[in-house]
Design an enzyme around this catalytic site. Sequence first.
Site, PDB file in Angstrom:
ATOM      1  N   SER A 115      42.054  36.515  40.608  1.00  0.00           N
ATOM      2  CA  SER A 115      42.970  36.658  41.737  1.00  0.00           C
ATOM      3  C   SER A 115      42.255  37.126  43.000  1.00  0.00           C
ATOM      4  CB  SER A 115      44.070  37.663  41.376  1.00  0.00           C
ATOM      5  OG  SER A 115      43.502  38.893  40.978  1.00  0.00           O
ATOM      6  N   GLN A 117      42.074  39.733  45.512  1.00  0.00           N
ATOM      7  CA  GLN A 117      42.442  41.110  45.213  1.00  0.00           C
ATOM      8  C   GLN A 117      41.629  42.082  46.056  1.00  0.00           C
ATOM      9  OE1 GLN A 117      40.000  42.388  41.386  1.00  0.00           O
ATOM     10  NE2 GLN A 117      40.885  40.347  41.053  1.00  0.00           N
ATOM     11  N   HIS A 119      40.657  46.628  45.791  1.00  0.00           N
ATOM     12  CA  HIS A 119      40.817  47.865  45.029  1.00  0.00           C
ATOM     13  C   HIS A 119      41.079  49.012  45.993  1.00  0.00           C
ATOM     14  CE1 HIS A 119      39.437  45.460  41.766  1.00  0.00           C
ATOM     15  NE2 HIS A 119      38.240  45.300  42.295  1.00  0.00           N
ATOM     16  N   LYS A 142      37.976  52.307  43.121  1.00  0.00           N
ATOM     17  CA  LYS A 142      37.229  51.373  42.276  1.00  0.00           C
ATOM     18  C   LYS A 142      36.209  50.573  43.092  1.00  0.00           C
ATOM     19  CE  LYS A 142      37.996  47.644  38.922  1.00  0.00           C
ATOM     20  NZ  LYS A 142      38.931  46.577  38.515  1.00  0.00           N
ATOM     21  N   GLU A 144      32.877  48.603  43.444  1.00  0.00           N
ATOM     22  CA  GLU A 144      32.241  47.889  42.345  1.00  0.00           C
ATOM     23  C   GLU A 144      31.073  47.043  42.846  1.00  0.00           C
ATOM     24  OE1 GLU A 144      35.569  45.646  40.817  1.00  0.00           O
ATOM     25  OE2 GLU A 144      35.005  43.872  41.945  1.00  0.00           O
ATOM     26  N   HIS A 282      38.453  40.081  47.759  1.00  0.00           N
ATOM     27  CA  HIS A 282      37.473  39.283  47.048  1.00  0.00           C
ATOM     28  C   HIS A 282      38.131  38.543  45.885  1.00  0.00           C
ATOM     29  CE1 HIS A 282      37.588  43.159  44.932  1.00  0.00           C
ATOM     30  NE2 HIS A 282      37.246  42.503  43.845  1.00  0.00           N
ATOM     31  N   ARG A 301      46.808  42.663  43.862  1.00  0.00           N
ATOM     32  CA  ARG A 301      46.653  41.204  43.906  1.00  0.00           C
ATOM     33  C   ARG A 301      47.641  40.564  44.881  1.00  0.00           C
ATOM     34  NH1 ARG A 301      46.747  42.773  38.547  1.00  0.00           N
ATOM     35  NH2 ARG A 301      44.813  42.448  37.370  1.00  0.00           N
ATOM     36  N   LYS A 307      49.921  36.926  37.771  1.00  0.00           N
ATOM     37  CA  LYS A 307      50.244  38.334  37.548  1.00  0.00           C
ATOM     38  C   LYS A 307      51.020  38.935  38.727  1.00  0.00           C
ATOM     39  CE  LYS A 307      46.232  39.320  34.589  1.00  0.00           C
ATOM     40  NZ  LYS A 307      45.024  40.160  34.416  1.00  0.00           N
TER      41      LYS A 307
END
Length: 424
Positions: A115, A117, A119, A142, A144, A282, A301, A307
């Site tokens: 997706s 999305q 964070h 989050k 990453e 991203h 998302r 979802k």
Amino acid sequence: MGLVRLTGCVKNYDWGQPGKESRVARLYACNSGDYHVDQDKAYAEFWMGTHDSGPSYVVDGVAEHGLTNGGERKKLMLKEWTEKNPSVLGHKVVKKWGNNLPFLFKVLSVARALSIQAHPDKDLATRLHSELPDVYKDDNHKPEMALALTEFEALCGFISLEELKLIVQTVPEIVEVIGTAHAEQVLDLNEDSGKENGKLVLQSVVTELMSASKDVVAEAIAKLISRLHIKDQARELTEKERVVLRLEKQYPADVGVLAAFLLNYVKLNPGEALYLGANEPHAYIYGDCVECMATSDNVVRAGLTPKHRDVKTLCSMLTYKQGFPEILQGAAVNPHIMRYIPPFDEFEVDRCILPEESTAEFPAIPGPSIFMVVEGKGTVTTPLNEIIREGDVFFTPANTSITVSTSSGLHLYRTGVNSSFFNE
């Protein structure tokens, strides 16, 4: 204390690679000792860490945890073990993050796009977890990093102003959805407009696009796909146009197909990495990567997904920074180890590629590490010699040095707390 062997956790999300095509499946099969791989199942993620949604277990620690009522040995979670033995994390790590690992280590095998999305940062994560604990499972941020194992494709961050103007001029279907007034606002921007004004215009465009009705989006995408197929007969499509066609096959009539035009298309070669701060949009598209992040599973998302979508939160939280993201090449620690250091305290990643008949040393550091063998076979010396091979995952406590050697070749990855944290 030497190394502690771990079993990880597998996630069978629909976007994962199928069966034995998936590196995740192969690694998990070796790691778990259950060598059966279901060819009809997608194997997407292999988790290593202490997050409750996918905990790792201590292989050598089952005896101290006793038996179940049925007489079977209980599994000892890594999280339980570190809580009982906080010294393995190191004093400074415990002081800042408590008795659990501050990082979560993963391998991803991506067959189709994840997706679009972002964070949340720490403050937003705390609020979202409080309001919707079933959707946002923890209160942590989050940040990453994705380190490519194969050629790896992603969408990441917003395109530059010049590219955005070109999209408005050449993709009429987006203008149809956002309206001519928003398009003209984009075209009126220049260097004198100011960064904040540019961000506000981009935010209004993104919000208008992502909030459009399903019918309007579906009609625009149908026109777009038809136009691109006709263009494909007259000229070679651009890289972004080809990506959009791929995404539409995976997610027909999804607004993320249009939104992809606004994001940078990034191709990583093996050994290249991309880091993603909080509130940055991203979507991973294809390939295998090692991924490391702060210990969180929070995702907001808004496209390319069946979802839960939270368009309002996503559009309000993004930084709206523009321009191509930085690609990390890693810094040489020694002839065989490259280190990737993002601007976050929680983690760093080492990539160790050992050729035949070679050795590499990982000096003791004041924090814990998780090692994972992706390919090959070798020996690790802590004070004892232990054979390690593909799929092996092991934890090394703070202040533990190890030496790895191989006669046939070995690919090994390590994550641990960012080295710069210990120098503060």
